[in-house]
Design a protein around this motif. Structure first.
Motif, PDB file in Angstrom:
ATOM      1  N   PRO A  99       0.956  -1.275  -0.194  1.00 42.76           N
ATOM      2  CA  PRO A  99       0.009  -0.079  -0.077  1.00 42.76           C
ATOM      3  C   PRO A  99       0.917   1.283  -0.080  1.00 42.76           C
ATOM      4  O   PRO A  99       0.538   2.200  -0.773  1.00 42.76           O
ATOM      5  N   ALA A 106       2.454   1.786  -3.418  1.00 35.78           N
ATOM      6  CA  ALA A 106       1.547   2.245  -4.460  1.00 35.78           C
ATOM      7  C   ALA A 106       1.197   3.601  -4.281  1.00 35.78           C
ATOM      8  O   ALA A 106       1.010   4.250  -5.285  1.00 35.78           O
ATOM      9  N   LEU A 107       1.080   4.102  -3.128  1.00 37.05           N
ATOM     10  CA  LEU A 107       0.839   5.357  -2.936  1.00 37.05           C
ATOM     11  C   LEU A 107       2.100   6.586  -3.419  1.00 37.05           C
ATOM     12  O   LEU A 107       1.855   7.594  -3.510  1.00 37.05           O
TER      13      LEU A 107
END
Lengths: 37, 564
Positions: B548, B551-552
């Protein structure tokens, strides 16, 4: 004053690490017999 | 790309050739003695220092000594940095570091991180560099190796309550491993053109005859550079680290610098194999590390090559894009290899600016750190970090076949699994909570120089680098603030010593276990199958923990590129 604060922070960090040693010691205490099975 | 593959092949071959001889040299140290050829001198040194090498310690006493030794190191270095202004050998007359920066720097060098929120040539005197930083470079590297040797002994010994003598280990590692290599290494660097001087700077005349503004910083660089690379410390004498011609003068020094980052970590796998009397075990770990290393170099290099094409419509040629943030003396291949090696290990030295890497290429060093720097890794730290993954891999494999997990004749019991799990969770907790706190506070966000996804990448990189004791940076982040100096100091300290204490406890419990002979159902922990399984576990744990955040940051930045 800030020097005292920095040194205090480090002493707290170190104390926590010593606490980890004690906690692991408790975790492993009494496991000798189990390991020897 | 072809030049990257050629360089990678040569590098891997030389590393493979060095693994066995260096591993054999370390073997007696792992056995708790000095190499035979220097045994008499070693005995004299031990007598002189009042060390009784045969008086071995339990894991908890060993851990207490590690902590006490490093706390004293912190106070010593902190005092030097704070008293710099009145100490000798300060030709440029630098004043004291501020308390928070001195705290950050002292923790950084004691923990083998070498995160630098200062520019060496504009902040520190030769005395601070030599007596403060270089000394800690040796001691922190030796601490990591000593812990790795204890983990090896824990696996190799049976029904043992003691695992070695910390003071004997730390002296022998310094005297018989690090110092001799660094002596030759430093002289070779001087031969190639690295600076070595007590002067702070030299003034040269321009062609016009004027000397105004022509001040070139110098100092005792070569002597610090050798241990900086060999000990996977990474803290540069100069702000631009190994991009500076006085730190890294030629292509030859560049090659030896990357090689020296990996050499001890690679050799420790062979030492381990010899110690457990099965060298295939060591080579299996070596190859698992190599597979991840090769993958990382190829991905980083491919995305750096690709990056230029995204900006073709803006009139930027691919070649120009490749060189953004790079030192012009080195090719993209040399920069790619350096970036991967320095973050696969816990070195953190750089010969190009990681903040300028294209998004996915920049994610590679970030991910290598987040995986725990187990791809050869820091000296000692790479080996004991990989041992955590091996324990987890063996446990998962044991669950699959319904057997009690075993590793090299040791049953992996619940207490060992609990400790391995804690060791594995320490750094993700530090990184993810640190990043979350940074982006939720004004003081954390105000240091970001690039808004958006890249700004988040800068913050993730900083916490990943600190908690995993790497020290490299996406240098766009303005980290010299109270928040980052103290927060990253916390991450460095616990990322180092909470993990070390856990690993020593793990060694303690494994060492006390009795030998269980292998049976037909015992999982073979050598060979291609286990090597592949181990790589899978490392990558899966890393992906599940950090996807996560990645991904950001880098992935979001990648899809925002103009030509995506």
């Amino acid at each position: 004053m800030l020097d005292l604060l920095m040194v205090s922070i480090l002493i707290v960090f170190t104390a926590i690490c010593f606490l980890f040693i004690s906690l692991y010691g408790v975790l492993l205490k009494g496991k000798d017999h189990q390991n020897s099975k | 790309m072809v030049s990257t593959i050629e360089l990678l092949l040569i590098f891997s071959l030389v590393l493979a050739l060095l693994t066995k001889p260096v591993g054999l040299w370390i073997l007696p140290l792992a056995e708790g003695r000095a190499p035979s050829c220097v045994a008499a001198v070693d005995a004299g040194i031990m007598r002189l220092l009042h060390i009784a090498p045969n008086r071995e310690q339990s894991w908890s006493m060993y851990a207490a000594c590690v902590l006490a030794f490093n706390v004293i190191g912190f106070f010593f270095l902190y005092a030097i940095l704070r008293l710099q202004g009145i100490l000798p050998l300060n030709p440029a007359g630098f004043g004291a570091m501020t308390p928070d920066q001195a705290f950050n720097t002292a923790v950084s060098f004691v923990t083998n991180t070498n995160w630098q929120s200062y520019g060496g040539e504009t902040t520190l005197s030769p005395l601070s560099q030599m007596l403060g930083l270089a000394v800690q470079n040796f001691l922190s590297a030796a601490t990591g190796i000593a812990v790795a040797l204890v983990v090896m002994r824990g696996i190799a010994r049976h029904e043992a309550r003691t695992l070695g003598n910390f003071w004997a280990d730390i002296v022998r590692i310094n005297v018989w491993l690090l110092l001799p290599i660094c002596l030759v290494y430093s002289l070779a660097l001087v031969w190639q053109g690295a600076a070595q001087s007590f002067d702070a700077s030299i003034v040269v005349n321009a062609l016009s005859g004027s000397s105004a503004g022509n001040v070139i910083s110098t100092g005792p660089v070569a002597s610090q550079e050798a241990i900086k690379m060999l000990g996977t410390n990474g803290g540069g004498f100069f702000n631009v680290n190994s991009s500076h011609p006085f730190e890294n003068p030629t292509a030859l020094t560049n090659f030896f610098q990357v090689l020296s980052i990996f050499v001890i970590s690679a050799a420790l796998t062979y030492t381990f194999g010899k110690l457990v009397k099965d060298t295939k075990q060591g080579w299996t770990i070596w190859f698992a590390m190599l597979v991840m290393f090769v993958l990382a170099v190829l991905v980083l290099s491919a995305y750096e090559h690709e990056a230029g094409h995204f900006f073709a419509s803006s009139g930027v040629t691919p070649a120009e894009m490749h060189l953004e943030g790079k030192e012009m003396r080195f090719s993209l291949a040399h920069s790619s290899l350096f970036s991967v090696v320095t973050t696969a290990a816990s070195c953190g030295a750089v010969n190009n600016m990681h903040d300028s890497l294209s998004p996915i290429a920049g994610a590679v060093p970030m991910l290598l750190m987040l995986l725990g720097e187990v791809v050869f890794g820091g000296v000692g730290a790479g080996f004991y970090g990989m041992m955590v993954f091996i324990i987890i891999a063996v446990f998962v494999a044991g669950l699959m076949v319904g057997r009690t997990p075993e590793y090299l004749g040791k049953k992996i019991g619940p207490e060992a699994m609990k400790i391995a799990s804690i060791a594995m969770l320490v750094t993700p907790i530090l990184v993810l909570i640190g990043v979350a706190a940074s982006v939720m506070t004004n003081t954390g966000v105000s240091s970001i120089t690039n808004p958006g996804a890249h700004g988040l990448s800068q913050v993730i990189y900083a916490w990943a680098s600190a908690a995993n004791n790497n020290g490299s940076a996406f240098a766009g982040l303005g980290a010299n603030t109270y928040w980052y100096n103290i927060g990253l100091g916390l991450a460095m300290w616990f990322g180092r010593f909470a993990v070390i204490v856990a690993l020593l406890a793990l060694a303690g419990t494994l060492g006390r276990g009795r030998y269980v002979p292998p049976s037909t159902g015992t999982l073979a922990t050598h060979g291609v199958l286990f090597c592949g399984f181990l790589v899978g576990v490392v990558l899966l744990v890393g992906a599940l923990t950090y996807l996560p955040a990645i991904a950001l940051g880098p992935i979001a930045e990648y899809v925002q590129l103009p030509a995506f």
